[in-house]
Design a protein around this motif. Structure first.
Motif, mmCIF file in Angstrom:
data_model
loop_
_atom_site.group_PDB
_atom_site.id
_atom_site.type_symbol
_atom_site.label_atom_id
_atom_site.label_comp_id
_atom_site.label_asym_id
_atom_site.label_seq_id
_atom_site.Cartn_x
_atom_site.Cartn_y
_atom_site.Cartn_z
ATOM 1 N N GLY A 52 34.535 35.065 18.982
ATOM 2 C CA GLY A 52 33.570 33.980 18.922
ATOM 3 C C GLY A 52 33.228 33.365 20.270
ATOM 4 N N VAL A 53 33.729 33.961 21.352
ATOM 5 C CA VAL A 53 33.472 33.455 22.696
ATOM 6 C C VAL A 53 32.639 34.478 23.469
ATOM 7 N N VAL A 54 31.572 34.008 24.113
ATOM 8 C CA VAL A 54 30.767 34.884 24.960
ATOM 9 C C VAL A 54 31.479 35.002 26.302
ATOM 10 N N LEU A 55 31.754 36.231 26.714
ATOM 11 C CA LEU A 55 32.488 36.497 27.951
ATOM 12 C C LEU A 55 31.503 36.704 29.095
ATOM 13 N N GLU A 56 31.563 35.838 30.086
ATOM 14 C CA GLU A 56 30.639 35.876 31.209
ATOM 15 C C GLU A 56 31.276 36.559 32.410
ATOM 16 N N GLU A 57 30.462 36.769 33.458
ATOM 17 C CA GLU A 57 30.975 37.345 34.697
ATOM 18 C C GLU A 57 32.092 36.461 35.249
ATOM 19 N N ASP A 58 33.155 37.102 35.701
ATOM 20 C CA ASP A 58 34.295 36.406 36.298
ATOM 21 C C ASP A 58 34.763 37.273 37.461
ATOM 22 N N LEU A 59 34.453 36.860 38.678
ATOM 23 C CA LEU A 59 34.779 37.671 39.848
ATOM 24 C C LEU A 59 36.206 37.471 40.342
ATOM 25 N N GLY A 60 36.967 36.625 39.670
ATOM 26 C CA GLY A 60 38.380 36.476 40.015
ATOM 27 C C GLY A 60 38.632 36.019 41.443
ATOM 28 N N GLY A 61 37.665 35.302 42.007
ATOM 29 C CA GLY A 61 37.841 34.811 43.372
ATOM 30 C C GLY A 61 37.623 35.856 44.450
ATOM 31 N N MET A 62 36.892 36.934 44.127
ATOM 32 C CA MET A 62 36.607 37.955 45.147
ATOM 33 C C MET A 62 35.984 37.309 46.375
ATOM 34 N N GLN A 63 36.533 37.591 47.538
ATOM 35 C CA GLN A 63 36.011 37.034 48.777
ATOM 36 C C GLN A 63 34.832 37.861 49.268
ATOM 37 N N GLY A 64 33.738 37.187 49.576
ATOM 38 C CA GLY A 64 32.575 37.872 50.141
ATOM 39 C C GLY A 64 31.679 38.539 49.123
ATOM 40 N N VAL A 65 31.897 38.277 47.812
ATOM 41 C CA VAL A 65 31.064 38.862 46.775
ATOM 42 C C VAL A 65 30.412 37.744 45.980
ATOM 43 N N TYR B 93 38.861 51.517 49.163
ATOM 44 C CA TYR B 93 40.010 50.623 49.053
ATOM 45 C C TYR B 93 41.079 51.020 50.067
ATOM 46 N N PRO B 94 41.637 50.038 50.800
ATOM 47 C CA PRO B 94 42.725 50.349 51.739
ATOM 48 C C PRO B 94 43.961 50.859 50.994
ATOM 49 N N PRO B 95 44.873 51.517 51.709
ATOM 50 C CA PRO B 95 46.105 51.995 51.081
ATOM 51 C C PRO B 95 46.846 50.877 50.356
ATOM 52 N N LYS B 96 47.249 51.153 49.127
ATOM 53 C CA LYS B 96 48.066 50.251 48.294
ATOM 54 C C LYS B 96 47.414 48.895 48.009
ATOM 55 N N ALA B 97 46.115 48.757 48.250
ATOM 56 C CA ALA B 97 45.414 47.486 48.028
ATOM 57 C C ALA B 97 44.927 47.394 46.583
ATOM 58 N N SER B 98 44.592 46.175 46.169
ATOM 59 C CA SER B 98 44.058 45.981 44.828
ATOM 60 C C SER B 98 42.927 44.952 44.859
ATOM 61 N N SER B 99 42.044 45.065 43.884
ATOM 62 C CA SER B 99 40.988 44.067 43.709
ATOM 63 C C SER B 99 41.564 42.930 42.874
ATOM 64 N N PRO B 100 40.886 41.778 42.867
ATOM 65 C CA PRO B 100 41.287 40.740 41.909
ATOM 66 C C PRO B 100 40.970 41.211 40.481
ATOM 67 N N TRP C 180 30.041 47.717 54.471
ATOM 68 C CA TRP C 180 30.400 46.426 55.053
ATOM 69 C C TRP C 180 31.715 45.959 54.418
ATOM 70 N N PRO C 181 32.473 45.130 55.144
ATOM 71 C CA PRO C 181 33.774 44.687 54.635
ATOM 72 C C PRO C 181 33.642 43.597 53.584
ATOM 73 N N VAL C 182 34.502 43.677 52.571
ATOM 74 C CA VAL C 182 34.548 42.680 51.500
ATOM 75 C C VAL C 182 36.017 42.406 51.201
ATOM 76 N N GLY C 183 36.361 41.132 51.063
ATOM 77 C CA GLY C 183 37.727 40.783 50.692
ATOM 78 C C GLY C 183 38.473 40.119 51.814
ATOM 79 N N PRO C 184 39.792 40.085 51.704
ATOM 80 C CA PRO C 184 40.598 39.389 52.711
ATOM 81 C C PRO C 184 40.434 40.008 54.093
ATOM 82 N N ARG C 185 40.452 39.173 55.110
ATOM 83 C CA ARG C 185 40.263 39.619 56.493
ATOM 84 C C ARG C 185 41.278 40.670 56.936
ATOM 85 N N ASP C 186 42.515 40.518 56.487
ATOM 86 C CA ASP C 186 43.566 41.434 56.927
ATOM 87 C C ASP C 186 43.567 42.756 56.172
#
Length: 191
Positions: free
Chosen positions: A174-187, A99-106, A41-47
């Protein structure tokens, strides 16, 4: 554009899964509980969407194989696949990402230990420190709760296979690092 839950086509070969179980006589057989072809299924920007394909997931360790309990659990997870997070608390997930050609994740972080394998193409993994590594087909990266970004360096679609294992959170400075999806669309966030 394919609708959520539909079989999105990236142009790469269809991915198949084969699941074993036992018959009533205790002999090993292939399960017919799930289709062999993994739906994407598609995830991320529509284009320029990426494509996710959930192969299997568990919700506990050890995995309850008795009476095919894990298969029943996965059937429910699979029915909700477009609404589930990347990591299954207390369990595991194995997922394809095209991943589409030349695309990147957040730039993102999961609270998990991941085994990331390039199947098709050439992909770069960039860390928030600025360090990068280039992975070719067959290369593996072990991702241990760090901020990272995947970049398809290829002029064609790339496919990766990820095994995500739930982990304890990472603590740094000293900082607990939590999940950070970086604004992933559809996730959605993991739970």
């Amino acid at each position: 554009m394919a609708s959520p839950g539909s079989d999105f086509q990236s142009g790469l070969p269809k991915a198949r899964r084969f699941i074993t179980t036992h018959d009533d006589n205790g002999k090993a057989v292939y399960s017919e509980t799930l289709p062999e072809t993994v739906p994407f299924w598609p995830v991320g920007p529509r284009d320029e969407p990426a494509a996710f394909g959930l192969v299997y997931a568990t919700t506990s360790t050890p995995i309850p194989l008795m009476r095919d309990e894990d298969l029943s659990t996965f059937q429910h997870i699979d029915e909700q696949r477009t609404r589930g997070g990347l990591v299954h608390r207390g369990g595991s997930a194995i997922r394809y990402v095209d991943y589409p050609p030349k695309a990147s994740s957040p730039m993102h972080r999961t609270v998990s230990c991941d085994y990331a394998v390039v199947l098709f193409g050439q992909v770069s993994c960039r860390l928030d420190s600025g360090e990068t590594r280039t992975l070719n087909a067959g290369d593996v990266l072990v991702q241990r709760g760090t901020m990272h970004q995947w970049v398809n360096l290829s002029d064609t679609w790339s496919r990766m296979l990820y095994v995500l294992l739930d982990s304890t959170p990472v603590e740094s400075g000293g900082v607990v690092l939590e999940e950070d999806l970086g604004g992933m669309q559809g996730v959605p966030g993991s739970h």
